[in-house]
Write a protein that holds these residues in place. Structure first.
Motif, PDB file in Angstrom:
ATOM      1  N   PRO A  52     -83.007  25.896 -60.913  1.00 47.65           N
ATOM      2  CA  PRO A  52     -81.788  26.257 -60.189  1.00 47.65           C
ATOM      3  C   PRO A  52     -81.482  25.264 -59.065  1.00 47.65           C
ATOM      4  N   LYS A  53     -80.209  25.088 -58.804  1.00 46.79           N
ATOM      5  CA  LYS A  53     -79.760  24.180 -57.744  1.00 46.79           C
ATOM      6  C   LYS A  53     -80.452  24.519 -56.417  1.00 46.79           C
ATOM      7  N   SER A  54     -80.607  25.780 -56.119  1.00 45.65           N
ATOM      8  CA  SER A  54     -81.216  26.182 -54.846  1.00 45.65           C
ATOM      9  C   SER A  54     -82.614  25.586 -54.678  1.00 45.65           C
ATOM     10  N   ARG A  55     -83.366  25.452 -55.774  1.00 42.80           N
ATOM     11  CA  ARG A  55     -84.710  24.867 -55.701  1.00 42.80           C
ATOM     12  C   ARG A  55     -84.639  23.349 -55.596  1.00 42.80           C
ATOM     13  N   ILE A  56     -83.689  22.736 -56.307  1.00 44.14           N
ATOM     14  CA  ILE A  56     -83.508  21.278 -56.217  1.00 44.14           C
ATOM     15  C   ILE A  56     -83.180  20.895 -54.767  1.00 44.14           C
ATOM     16  N   LEU A  57     -82.374  21.720 -54.117  1.00 45.34           N
ATOM     17  CA  LEU A  57     -81.955  21.423 -52.743  1.00 45.34           C
ATOM     18  C   LEU A  57     -83.077  21.567 -51.727  1.00 45.34           C
ATOM     19  N   THR A  58     -84.243  22.062 -52.151  1.00 45.64           N
ATOM     20  CA  THR A  58     -85.383  22.138 -51.231  1.00 45.64           C
ATOM     21  C   THR A  58     -86.108  20.798 -51.115  1.00 45.64           C
ATOM     22  N   LEU A  59     -85.790  19.854 -52.004  1.00 47.87           N
ATOM     23  CA  LEU A  59     -86.417  18.537 -51.926  1.00 47.87           C
ATOM     24  C   LEU A  59     -86.021  17.862 -50.612  1.00 47.87           C
ATOM     25  N   PRO A  60     -86.987  17.327 -49.890  1.00 43.15           N
ATOM     26  CA  PRO A  60     -86.673  16.679 -48.602  1.00 43.15           C
ATOM     27  C   PRO A  60     -85.613  15.577 -48.737  1.00 43.15           C
ATOM     28  N   GLU A  61     -85.609  14.892 -49.864  1.00 49.83           N
ATOM     29  CA  GLU A  61     -84.655  13.791 -50.075  1.00 49.83           C
ATOM     30  C   GLU A  61     -83.215  14.285 -50.151  1.00 49.83           C
ATOM     31  N   LEU A  62     -83.025  15.535 -50.536  1.00 53.91           N
ATOM     32  CA  LEU A  62     -81.669  16.086 -50.639  1.00 53.91           C
ATOM     33  C   LEU A  62     -81.328  17.025 -49.487  1.00 53.91           C
ATOM     34  N   ARG A  63     -82.317  17.643 -48.913  1.00 51.61           N
ATOM     35  CA  ARG A  63     -82.098  18.693 -47.912  1.00 51.61           C
ATOM     36  C   ARG A  63     -81.119  18.266 -46.821  1.00 51.61           C
ATOM     37  N   ALA A  64     -81.242  17.042 -46.318  1.00 53.76           N
ATOM     38  CA  ALA A  64     -80.396  16.586 -45.214  1.00 53.76           C
ATOM     39  C   ALA A  64     -79.191  15.773 -45.686  1.00 53.76           C
ATOM     40  N   ASN A  65     -79.049  15.585 -46.977  1.00 51.30           N
ATOM     41  CA  ASN A  65     -77.951  14.767 -47.492  1.00 51.30           C
ATOM     42  C   ASN A  65     -76.639  15.556 -47.429  1.00 51.30           C
ATOM     43  N   PRO A  66     -75.614  15.015 -46.766  1.00 46.32           N
ATOM     44  CA  PRO A  66     -74.352  15.760 -46.656  1.00 46.32           C
ATOM     45  C   PRO A  66     -73.644  15.962 -48.000  1.00 46.32           C
ATOM     46  N   PHE A  67     -74.057  15.239 -49.015  1.00 51.28           N
ATOM     47  CA  PHE A  67     -73.435  15.333 -50.338  1.00 51.28           C
ATOM     48  C   PHE A  67     -74.327  16.050 -51.349  1.00 51.28           C
ATOM     49  N   LYS A  68     -75.333  16.769 -50.877  1.00 53.41           N
ATOM     50  CA  LYS A  68     -76.324  17.371 -51.765  1.00 53.41           C
ATOM     51  C   LYS A  68     -75.703  18.267 -52.833  1.00 53.41           C
ATOM     52  N   HIS A  69     -74.688  19.034 -52.494  1.00 51.03           N
ATOM     53  CA  HIS A  69     -74.060  19.920 -53.489  1.00 51.03           C
ATOM     54  C   HIS A  69     -73.305  19.111 -54.540  1.00 51.03           C
ATOM     55  N   ARG A  70     -72.637  18.057 -54.114  1.00 44.43           N
ATOM     56  CA  ARG A  70     -71.917  17.195 -55.052  1.00 44.43           C
ATOM     57  C   ARG A  70     -72.901  16.428 -55.938  1.00 44.43           C
ATOM     58  N   ILE A  71     -74.005  16.005 -55.375  1.00 44.10           N
ATOM     59  CA  ILE A  71     -75.020  15.288 -56.160  1.00 44.10           C
ATOM     60  C   ILE A  71     -75.512  16.185 -57.288  1.00 44.10           C
ATOM     61  N   CYS A  72     -75.839  17.432 -56.961  1.00 52.36           N
ATOM     62  CA  CYS A  72     -76.293  18.367 -57.999  1.00 52.36           C
ATOM     63  C   CYS A  72     -75.203  18.582 -59.036  1.00 52.36           C
ATOM     64  N   ARG A  73     -73.972  18.707 -58.612  1.00 53.74           N
ATOM     65  CA  ARG A  73     -72.855  18.925 -59.524  1.00 53.74           C
ATOM     66  C   ARG A  73     -72.711  17.746 -60.497  1.00 53.74           C
ATOM     67  N   VAL A  74     -72.771  16.539 -59.970  1.00 54.36           N
ATOM     68  CA  VAL A  74     -72.556  15.341 -60.795  1.00 54.36           C
ATOM     69  C   VAL A  74     -73.685  15.114 -61.790  1.00 54.36           C
ATOM     70  N   PHE A  75     -74.913  15.387 -61.400  1.00 49.57           N
ATOM     71  CA  PHE A  75     -76.039  15.099 -62.292  1.00 49.57           C
ATOM     72  C   PHE A  75     -76.439  16.262 -63.189  1.00 49.57           C
ATOM     73  N   SER A  76     -75.946  17.449 -62.928  1.00 43.69           N
ATOM     74  CA  SER A  76     -76.281  18.601 -63.753  1.00 43.69           C
ATOM     75  C   SER A  76     -75.500  18.578 -65.067  1.00 43.69           C
ATOM     76  N   THR A  77     -76.209  18.859 -66.147  1.00 42.37           N
ATOM     77  CA  THR A  77     -75.550  18.980 -67.455  1.00 42.37           C
ATOM     78  C   THR A  77     -75.431  20.451 -67.861  1.00 42.37           C
ATOM     79  N   SER A  78     -75.635  21.333 -66.908  1.00 47.86           N
ATOM     80  CA  SER A  78     -75.580  22.770 -67.194  1.00 47.86           C
ATOM     81  C   SER A  78     -74.199  23.165 -67.705  1.00 47.86           C
TER      82      SER A  78
END
Length: 190
Positions: A52-78
């Motif tokens: 789930p996106k919520s778990r991906i967003l726990t990664l330190p590399e994404l946690r502080a990224n202002p585009f974290k939601h868009r990054i998940c959206r673009v790379f997800s094939t769900s």
């Protein structure tokens, strides 16, 4: 620690290496990191499970990224639109953000991330969303309407070569090509 390698068959590892900008070592580390996001009972099936996106967003590399939601959206094939990620989605994301990815690949994905309405062009609304992500949403960091309008006007004057009021991918890539620091700033390090 070698357990993660045994769950990733050698031929699959080779395929992933051919299809990404990642080394075998980086792929194994990505597999380990992805597996760590899974509940204990699903770790053995990491290649066939979506996180789930919520778990991906726990990664330190994404946690502080202002585009974290868009990054998940673009790379997800769900197909569910929930922005969950498969291991291959995760690898694609890490590959694009790796130091080895080309500027062309990085700029293509940056454009997709910044295209909030996903219409294939960066329009005024996308640019406003982009600026708000970069400056923060708090009252003291938010630009006034006049400042925002002036900034968007400046961006369009600099980037909108065909003067249609939007920035298309080739215009975006043209601007990025004049920014030597772009590729090094568009990365996630494992």
């Amino acid at each position: 620690m070698g357990g993660s390698a045994s769950r990733l068959p050698r031929e699959v590892l080779g395929e992933y290496q051919e299809l990404t900008f990642l080394s075998k070592q980086e792929i194994l580390l990505a597999y380990k990191r992805f597996s760590e996001l899974l509940p204990e009972g699903e770790k053995e099936n990491a290649r066939s499970v979506r996180i789930p996106k919520s778990r991906i967003l726990t990664l330190p590399e994404l946690r502080a990224n202002p585009f974290k939601h868009r990054i998940c959206r673009v790379f997800s094939t769900s197909e569910d639109g929930d922005d969950s990620m498969s291991f291959e989605d995760f690898l694609d994301m890490l590959s694009v953000f790796s130091d080895s990815a080309t500027s062309e690949i990085k700029s293509h994905y940056a454009f997709r991330i910044f295209d909030f309405d996903e219409n294939g062009a960066l329009d005024r609304e996308d640019l406003e969303n982009l600026v708000n992500c970069l400056t923060g949403q708090s009252e003291e960091s938010r630009l006034s309407s006049a400042e925002m309008e002036q900034l968007i006007q400046n961006i369009l004057e600099e980037s909108d070569i065909d003067k249609d009021g939007t920035i298309n991918l080739s215009e975006f890539q043209h601007v990025i090509s004049r920014s030597p620091d772009f590729a090094s700033s568009f990365r996630i390090v494992l």
